[in-house]
Write an enzyme that holds these catalytic residues in place. Sequence first.
Site, short mmCIF file in Angstrom:
data_model
loop_
_atom_site.label_atom_id
_atom_site.label_comp_id
_atom_site.label_asym_id
_atom_site.label_seq_id
_atom_site.Cartn_x
_atom_site.Cartn_y
_atom_site.Cartn_z
N GLY A 44 -11.54 -20.08 -3.82
CA GLY A 44 -11.60 -19.40 -2.53
C GLY A 44 -10.82 -18.11 -2.59
O GLY A 44 -9.82 -18.03 -3.28
N VAL B 15 0.83 -1.21 0.00
CA VAL B 15 0.00 0.00 0.00
C VAL B 15 0.86 1.26 0.00
O VAL B 15 0.71 2.13 -0.87
CB VAL B 15 -0.96 0.00 1.21
N GLY B 16 1.80 1.35 0.94
CA GLY B 16 2.63 2.55 1.05
C GLY B 16 3.35 2.86 -0.26
O GLY B 16 3.33 4.01 -0.73
N LYS C 258 -13.97 0.97 5.88
CA LYS C 258 -12.94 0.15 5.23
C LYS C 258 -13.18 -1.34 5.54
O LYS C 258 -13.17 -2.19 4.64
CB LYS C 258 -11.55 0.59 5.69
N GLU D 133 -7.33 2.81 2.39
CA GLU D 133 -7.00 2.58 0.99
C GLU D 133 -7.86 1.46 0.41
O GLU D 133 -8.03 0.43 1.04
CB GLU D 133 -5.51 2.22 0.88
N PHE D 134 -8.38 1.69 -0.79
CA PHE D 134 -9.28 0.70 -1.40
C PHE D 134 -8.68 0.02 -2.63
O PHE D 134 -9.38 -0.72 -3.33
CB PHE D 134 -10.61 1.36 -1.78
N ASP E 176 11.00 2.70 5.81
CA ASP E 176 10.69 1.34 6.27
C ASP E 176 11.88 0.83 7.08
O ASP E 176 13.02 1.21 6.82
CB ASP E 176 10.44 0.42 5.07
N CYS F 78 -5.92 -9.31 3.12
CA CYS F 78 -6.87 -8.49 3.87
C CYS F 78 -8.27 -9.06 4.10
O CYS F 78 -8.83 -8.85 5.18
CB CYS F 78 -6.98 -7.13 3.21
N SER G 134 -3.19 2.50 7.01
CA SER G 134 -3.43 1.07 7.29
C SER G 134 -4.90 0.85 7.60
O SER G 134 -5.60 1.77 8.03
CB SER G 134 -2.63 0.62 8.51
N ARG H 176 0.03 -13.89 0.01
CA ARG H 176 -0.49 -13.97 1.37
C ARG H 176 -1.92 -14.55 1.37
O ARG H 176 -2.77 -14.10 0.62
CB ARG H 176 -0.47 -12.58 2.03
N1 NAI Z 1 -2.23 -5.07 0.43
C1 NAI Z 1 -3.30 -4.42 0.03
O1 NAI Z 1 -3.74 -4.57 -1.11
C2 NAI Z 1 -4.00 -3.47 0.94
C3 NAI Z 1 -3.62 -3.34 2.26
N2 NAI Z 1 -4.27 -2.44 3.08
C4 NAI Z 1 -3.83 -2.23 4.46
O2 NAI Z 1 -2.62 -1.46 4.43
C5 NAI Z 1 -1.76 -1.84 5.50
C6 NAI Z 1 -0.41 -2.23 4.95
O3 NAI Z 1 -0.57 -3.35 4.11
P1 NAI Z 1 0.57 -3.81 3.11
O4 NAI Z 1 1.19 -2.63 2.46
O5 NAI Z 1 -0.01 -4.88 2.29
O6 NAI Z 1 1.63 -4.43 4.16
P2 NAI Z 1 3.15 -4.80 3.91
O7 NAI Z 1 3.51 -5.84 4.91
O8 NAI Z 1 3.39 -5.05 2.46
O9 NAI Z 1 3.94 -3.45 4.27
C7 NAI Z 1 4.03 -2.91 5.55
C8 NAI Z 1 5.46 -2.38 5.74
O10 NAI Z 1 5.52 -1.67 6.97
C9 NAI Z 1 6.83 -1.83 7.50
N3 NAI Z 1 6.86 -1.49 8.92
C10 NAI Z 1 6.24 -2.13 9.94
N4 NAI Z 1 6.48 -1.48 11.10
C11 NAI Z 1 7.27 -0.41 10.81
C12 NAI Z 1 7.83 0.63 11.59
N5 NAI Z 1 7.63 0.72 12.90
N6 NAI Z 1 8.60 1.55 10.95
C13 NAI Z 1 8.81 1.48 9.62
N7 NAI Z 1 8.29 0.52 8.83
C14 NAI Z 1 7.52 -0.42 9.42
C15 NAI Z 1 7.15 -3.28 7.22
O11 NAI Z 1 8.54 -3.53 7.26
C16 NAI Z 1 6.53 -3.47 5.83
O12 NAI Z 1 7.49 -3.29 4.79
C17 NAI Z 1 -2.48 -2.96 6.24
O13 NAI Z 1 -3.19 -2.40 7.32
C18 NAI Z 1 -3.46 -3.49 5.21
O14 NAI Z 1 -4.60 -4.04 5.82
C19 NAI Z 1 -5.28 -1.66 2.61
C20 NAI Z 1 -5.69 -1.74 1.30
C21 NAI Z 1 -5.07 -2.64 0.36
O1 UGA Z 2 -7.96 -4.05 1.75
C1 UGA Z 2 -7.41 -4.66 0.85
O2 UGA Z 2 -6.37 -5.30 0.98
C2 UGA Z 2 -8.00 -4.74 -0.52
O3 UGA Z 2 -8.66 -6.04 -0.58
C3 UGA Z 2 -9.22 -6.34 -1.83
O4 UGA Z 2 -8.21 -6.33 -2.84
P1 UGA Z 2 -7.24 -7.57 -3.09
O5 UGA Z 2 -7.29 -8.50 -1.93
O6 UGA Z 2 -5.93 -7.01 -3.47
O7 UGA Z 2 -7.82 -8.29 -4.40
P2 UGA Z 2 -9.32 -8.66 -4.88
O8 UGA Z 2 -9.43 -8.36 -6.31
O9 UGA Z 2 -10.35 -8.08 -4.00
O10 UGA Z 2 -9.34 -10.24 -4.72
C4 UGA Z 2 -9.35 -10.86 -3.44
C5 UGA Z 2 -9.55 -12.35 -3.61
O11 UGA Z 2 -10.88 -12.63 -4.03
C6 UGA Z 2 -10.85 -13.46 -5.17
N1 UGA Z 2 -12.03 -13.14 -6.01
C7 UGA Z 2 -12.32 -11.86 -6.35
C8 UGA Z 2 -13.41 -11.57 -7.12
C9 UGA Z 2 -14.24 -12.60 -7.56
O12 UGA Z 2 -15.26 -12.41 -8.27
N2 UGA Z 2 -13.92 -13.87 -7.21
C10 UGA Z 2 -12.84 -14.17 -6.43
O13 UGA Z 2 -12.59 -15.34 -6.13
C11 UGA Z 2 -9.54 -13.13 -5.86
O14 UGA Z 2 -9.12 -14.15 -6.72
C12 UGA Z 2 -8.63 -12.97 -4.67
O15 UGA Z 2 -8.16 -14.21 -4.21
C13 UGA Z 2 -10.26 -5.28 -2.21
O16 UGA Z 2 -10.76 -5.56 -3.52
C14 UGA Z 2 -9.63 -3.88 -2.18
O17 UGA Z 2 -10.63 -2.90 -2.42
C15 UGA Z 2 -9.01 -3.64 -0.80
O18 UGA Z 2 -8.37 -2.39 -0.76
#
Ligand code: NAI
Ligand code: UGA
Length: 469
Positions: free
Chosen positions: A272, A14-15, A221, A162-163, A35, A277, A132, A347
């Site tokens: 599945g 996300v960042g 969220k 973030e979406f 980071d 998230c 986050s 993940r």
């Molecule tokens: N992955 C996704 O598609 C989405 C994730 N989110 C939310 O965003 C947040 C972050 O998710 P990701 O980016 O996927 O996680 P990530 O694990 O990829 O990144 C998080 C980063 O934060 C760093 N970190 C942790 N503690 C720290 C500290 N004290 N100082 C500096 N760096 C530090 C870690 O080393 C890591 O690189 C979570 O709350 C998640 O639920 C929201 C929308 C989409």
């Molecule tokens: O908070 C988050 O982390 C994010 O989680 C999801 O995004 P993401 O997990 O990256 O990907 P998706 O496209 O939502 O897919 C999630 C899982 O559902 C599955 N999926 C999705 C859609 C569908 O019709 N069927 C299905 O099996 C995908 O294959 C995947 O395993 C949400 O779509 C984002 O809006 C949100 O920001």
Amino acid sequence: MKIKNICCIGAGYVGGPTMAVLALKNPDINITIVDINEARIAAWNDNDLNNLPIYEPGLKEVVQEARGRNLFFSTEVEKAIDEAEMIFISVNTPTKTYGKGKGMAADLKYIELSARQIAKVATTDKIVVEKSTLPVRTAQAIKNILDHTGNGVKFQILSNPEFLAEGTAVQDLLNPDRVLIGGENSKEGNETINALVDIYATWIPKEQILTTNLWSSELSKLVANAFLAQRVSSINAISELCEVTGADVSEVSKAIGMDSRIGPKFLKASVGFGGSCFQKDILNLVYIAKSYGLNEVADYWEQVIIMNDHQKNRFAENIVSKLYNTVSGKKITFLGWAFKKDTNDTRESAAIYVADALLNEEAEITVYDPKVSEERIYEDLDYLNTRSPEENRRLLKVVMEPYHACEKAHAVAILTEWDEFVEYDWENIYTSVIKPAFVFDGRRILDGQFMKDIGFQYDAIGVSILNNI
Ligand SMILES: NC(=O)C1=CN([C@@H]2O[C@H](COP(=O)(O)OP(=O)(O)OC[C@H]3O[C@@H](n4cnc5c(N)ncnc54)[C@H](O)[C@@H]3O)[C@@H](O)[C@H]2O)C=CC1
Ligand SMILES: O=C(O)[C@H]1O[C@H](OP(=O)(O)OP(=O)(O)OC[C@H]2O[C@@H](n3ccc(=O)[nH]c3=O)[C@H](O)[C@@H]2O)[C@H](O)[C@@H](O)[C@@H]1O
């Protein structure tokens, strides 16, 4: 209030992309992403943009334009905090693996550490933005830490969840359905909200920037992810019913999705849902509901997870049952390990759990994924702690070439919907696998009739066994 320097703590999925797009669209703001993970920062700074730590279509180009101009990646967390007027917290918030709320609640230790570090370092007023995904009312805890351990400077908290979805992160950031900003209902709160609105408004129409109170924003969220995952579990539940009745889940999805009240998106049956998230956020929602004594609410949402676990299990069980009730010593090839296409993120990928179930049945698995490394695959399996790392490496092999991966397989299972799988020369694959040749399509991406014409025993999620005989 004009922001000139932004710091983002957490250079993850996300960042990284979020700040890269923010920097691209706001060349007059300096953005430093920090980071504690040195290897990750080094990868973000790598001259070869193919080595960025995250694979996302279009991300390379954005980073290329902004990096070194007004986008910087660094491990100097305190310096970046000190220099910024606005600090995004984008650290991981995984499900707790210990203590109270284990397996359900969000682990907020990285959030708390970030807040304490901001409090320690700040000598000028700061806006702290929750990026986050957090339990509703976390802003209260962050504010308490900042106000009681800080150096007397003023802090304003915003919630800006973030979406973006992985695999489409850059497009989602460039053209979001909406941006959500929650803040305090006060004069200072409104000024702070507007400072962040102005940053997004450089490329997003103002009508799509929604402002709310802090708690609505934090809760929205979790609710958005719960609703999205619920749709997947709902269609997956129907896929099982299709398989026993002769209905076809793709046809059912299309038929119901054309109702404008239902809509066509997120109705693809699968092996599945995975990803970092959906499960974590629903478990968090269930935990929050339980902690307020709302047991019916908690049970309602928990069912989305129960259904998802069932879908993964029954995919594995079906493979065993179709392969004459034993997969012991049989080679099963997995096409795909990522939790969805166009990402290297694994993940909570369904593939991990299906592999684990089949390894328990002594299958020998070969995995091919176009973007996931061998190291990552073993780490995912070892993390489950079901068997020793040596045993995982003995039973599961990773092959970086798909046709080679399929050779002499008793069955090929599709776990991720990568586009390239559809383009493969399936006639060629047919000649190299053990007969009868089984394909288990966990993503419903291949043409069933074509596969059957080649000679495969083709079995797909949500397609009736009645048609398969
Ligand atoms: N992955 C996704 O598609 C989405 C994730 N989110 C939310 O965003 C947040 C972050 O998710 P990701 O980016 O996927 O996680 P990530 O694990 O990829 O990144 C998080 C980063 O934060 C760093 N970190 C942790 N503690 C720290 C500290 N004290 N100082 C500096 N760096 C530090 C870690 O080393 C890591 O690189 C979570 O709350 C998640 O639920 C929201 C929308 C989409
Ligand atoms: O908070 C988050 O982390 C994010 O989680 C999801 O995004 P993401 O997990 O990256 O990907 P998706 O496209 O939502 O897919 C999630 C899982 O559902 C599955 N999926 C999705 C859609 C569908 O019709 N069927 C299905 O099996 C995908 O294959 C995947 O395993 C949400 O779509 C984002 O809006 C949100 O920001």
